[in-house]
Design an enzyme around this catalytic site. Structure first.
Site, short mmCIF file in Angstrom:
data_model
loop_
_atom_site.label_atom_id
_atom_site.label_comp_id
_atom_site.label_asym_id
_atom_site.label_seq_id
_atom_site.Cartn_x
_atom_site.Cartn_y
_atom_site.Cartn_z
N HIS A 75 -4.38 1.04 7.59
CA HIS A 75 -3.03 1.63 7.68
C HIS A 75 -2.90 2.83 6.72
O HIS A 75 -2.43 3.90 7.11
CB HIS A 75 -1.98 0.56 7.37
CG HIS A 75 -0.56 1.05 7.37
ND1 HIS A 75 0.37 0.67 8.30
CD2 HIS A 75 0.08 1.91 6.53
CE1 HIS A 75 1.53 1.28 8.04
NE2 HIS A 75 1.39 2.03 6.96
N GLU A 76 -3.35 2.64 5.48
CA GLU A 76 -3.24 3.72 4.49
C GLU A 76 -4.19 4.87 4.82
O GLU A 76 -3.85 6.04 4.64
CB GLU A 76 -3.52 3.20 3.08
CG GLU A 76 -2.58 2.10 2.59
CD GLU A 76 -1.11 2.39 2.81
OE1 GLU A 76 -0.70 3.57 2.71
OE2 GLU A 76 -0.36 1.45 3.10
N GLY A 105 0.85 -1.19 0.00
CA GLY A 105 0.00 0.00 0.00
C GLY A 105 0.88 1.23 0.00
O GLY A 105 2.04 1.18 0.42
N HIS A 126 -2.71 7.12 7.18
CA HIS A 126 -1.76 8.04 6.55
C HIS A 126 -2.45 9.34 6.10
O HIS A 126 -1.91 10.42 6.31
CB HIS A 126 -1.11 7.41 5.30
CG HIS A 126 0.14 6.64 5.61
ND1 HIS A 126 1.25 7.22 6.17
CD2 HIS A 126 0.47 5.34 5.40
CE1 HIS A 126 2.20 6.30 6.31
NE2 HIS A 126 1.75 5.15 5.85
N GLN A 173 2.90 10.02 1.40
CA GLN A 173 4.22 9.36 1.38
C GLN A 173 5.05 9.73 0.16
O GLN A 173 6.24 9.42 0.10
CB GLN A 173 4.06 7.84 1.44
CG GLN A 173 3.47 7.37 2.76
CD GLN A 173 3.40 5.86 2.80
OE1 GLN A 173 2.44 5.27 2.31
NE2 GLN A 173 4.42 5.23 3.37
N CYS A 198 6.12 0.13 7.38
CA CYS A 198 5.73 1.28 6.58
C CYS A 198 6.93 1.73 5.75
O CYS A 198 8.04 1.82 6.29
CB CYS A 198 5.26 2.39 7.51
SG CYS A 198 4.70 3.87 6.65
N LEU A 199 6.71 2.01 4.49
CA LEU A 199 7.81 2.43 3.62
C LEU A 199 8.45 3.74 4.10
O LEU A 199 9.61 4.00 3.82
CB LEU A 199 7.33 2.58 2.17
CG LEU A 199 6.85 1.29 1.49
CD1 LEU A 199 6.35 1.59 0.10
CD2 LEU A 199 7.93 0.22 1.45
#
Ligand code: NI
Length: 187
Positions: free
Chosen positions: A141-142, A45, A145, A50, A99-100
């Site tokens: 999770h997204e 995702g 963000h 991000q 997480c990236l």
């Protein structure tokens, strides 16, 4: 085009993102770039903040998890625009999230099992759908963000305190062992 992933510490990750309109400039290119960036970084995702964009847009592909031999509940590959989580239900369950934007850190996070989401797809067609299990997990999770919330915000204070040295390093852009482009925040 693969974009650099914004690292922990950038204020764009702490900000509530804004809804967009159908003629948002370069929307289709942005979506394309986000897919490329996500796949390039082996993510499941990716949310617009991000890549430095404070807009309510994220992409999710859990099909990859199934390809890695994990069981999922009806894998999805979807674009979510201006999403709203209408309801969350079920017992909280834990899953080790990463997480990236926070490379090298993985921690158990508790979330509810089922969600109902209203969102627009890449053609601005509205959908209301229910998701569960890993699909719900990645969407939650997204979604966090675009609300300016990171998974580390959901950890117990002691746990977060223990992670501070690592988080401070990430904030300074001192990340190793990753094979994707990142961008640390410059004050
Ligand atoms: Ni993330």
């Amino acid at each position: 085009m693969i974009l650099p992933v914004v690292l922990y510490g950038d204020p764009v990750l702490k900000k509530r993102a804004e809804d967009i309109v159908a003629d948002y400039p370069g929307l289709q290119d942005t979506i394309k770039n986000m897919w490329q960036t996500m796949y390039g970084a082996s993510g499941v995702g990716l949310a617009a903040p991000q890549v430095g964009l404070p807009i309510r847009l994220f992409v999710v592909d859990t099909i990859q998890l199934a390809e890695k031999g994990r069981k999922t509940d009806g894998d999805i590959k979807k674009v979510f625009i201006n999403p709203v989580i209408l309801s969350e239900e079920g017992e909280e369950w834990k899953y080790e999230e990463g997480c990236l934007s926070i490379p090298g850190i993985r921690e158990d996070v508790y979330r509810q099992q089922k969600i109902k989401v209203r969102y627009l797809d890449e053609d601005f067609t509205e959908h209301t759908e229910e998701f569960q299990g890993i699909n719900a997990r990645v969407i939650q999770h997204e979604y966090d963000h675009i609300e300016g919330i990171l998974f580390t915000d959901k950890l117990k204070p002691l746990k977060k305190k223990l992670l501070l040295p690592k988080l401070n390093k990430i904030m300074r852009g001192e990340v190793s062992d990753i094979d994707y482009r990142v961008r640390a925040y410059k004050k």
